[in-house]
Each structure stands twice: as C-alpha cells, then as structure tokens.
Write a protein that holds these residues in place. Structure first.
Motif: not given
Length: 194
Positions: A49, A69, A72, A77
């Motif tokens: 993060y 991100a 993820e 995130i």
C-alpha cells in the motif's frame, strides 16, 4: 534525511518498511535513482500500500504503480490506483478496471470507484460492463428485468443514462429504471439525464 530513511529499507520487518516508505512519501524527497518497485510485490499488503502511494509520486513509476494497484486483491490498494485515474480511463487499463467493477467479491465502494473511472473508458468495455451490472435476467415471459438496486447497480444505471442513453443495448434498462416504483432507481437515471 531521505537517504537515511532509504537505508532503513533493508530491514525485513514489515512495519519498518511500511513506515520508511510512508516517510519518504511524506517528505516528498526521495534519493536520486530510488525506486519503489521492490516493495510493490511485498508479502505484506501494508507495505505494498505504501509502496504504491510512493510510486505514484515518482513520474517514472506512476504507470507501474497504477497497474500494480489495479492487479491487487486488497481493496485499499485498488482504491489508491483507481483514485490516480480521475476523469480518465486509459484504453490499456479499461479491461482491468471493468473486471474490478464486475468483481462481486470486492466491496461495493471499490466497485463503484471502478465504475466511475470506467464511465470515461472505451465504449465497448464500458457499455458491456454497465449493462451486465444492471441486467437482472429475464421475466417468465422473456422480458428484460433490472438487477436489484445496490450501490453498484445504481452507479451502473447512472453511467448508462449519462453516456449511453440512446444506445439500443442500454435503452431497455433505462426505460425500466424510469418506470421503476423505487425512487432510488428512478433518481439514478433522472439525475444522469438532466
């Protein structure tokens, strides 16, 4: 100071790494040649993060950070990556953003963020995703019906009304929404169309 912080990034403890990445991001001064790349795939999501947040501030790593991100599974995130794309959805990321919007295992607020980014994305990905999210199947007589109202389906209706009001694929859903007995459903399409 930033070189002292960067030196501590060799520590293997997740909380130390997270804190050092956070400090680098907050001081807005990273050492020359620094890369957040090694921490974008760390085992602990809290380190990832902070690595994404820091990488987003580095012009050479911004695209990599957004892609990391959006790939993820951790909603916090994902949200950081989506927030980095306000008012734009690059065609290369449209499929990934559409997949997030349609992923029922993610929290509704994450999916709504994905829908807001996707609404300005390439037409086929956007229209397909929005109609899939408002499609509630068929009635006994084979007519289209709306999905139950949720934050996600209401956001998808807003997107259809705002961008695809005249599209034949969207029209049946918008017509049903305008005639819905549920105020939230009617409001979703009337606000977008006004």
């Amino acid at each position: 100071l930033s070189s002292i912080i960067a030196a501590r990034l060799s520590d293997s403890r997740w909380h130390v790494l997270r804190n050092m990445l956070l400090l680098l991001e907050r001081t807005e001064r990273v050492p020359l040649g620094f890369s957040a790349r090694p921490w974008l795939t760390h085992d602990d999501w809290r380190v990832r993060y902070e690595a994404v947040r820091l990488a987003l501030t580095l012009p050479a790593e911004r695209d990599l950070a957004v892609r990391a991100a959006l790939a993820e599974r951790q909603p916090r995130i994902i949200a950081v990556g989506l927030a980095a794309l306000p008012g734009e959805c690059p065609p290369a990321l449209a499929g990934l953003v559409a997949r997030l919007a349609g992923d029922a295992t993610l929290p509704d607020d994450t999916r709504v963020l994905a829908l807001r980014v996707l609404q300005d994305g390439p037409e086929p990905d956007t229209l397909t995703t929005l109609t899939a999210l408002v499609d509630g199947g068929r009635t006994f007589f084979g007519r289209v019906k709306l999905a139950p109202p949720t934050p996600v389906s209401l956001e998808a209706l807003r997107g259809l009304a705002a961008r695809f009001a005249d599209d034949p694929a969207a029209r049946p859903y918008l017509t049903l929404a305008q005639a819905s007995p549920l105020p939230a459903v009617r409001e979703a399409v009337s606000r977008a169309e006004s």
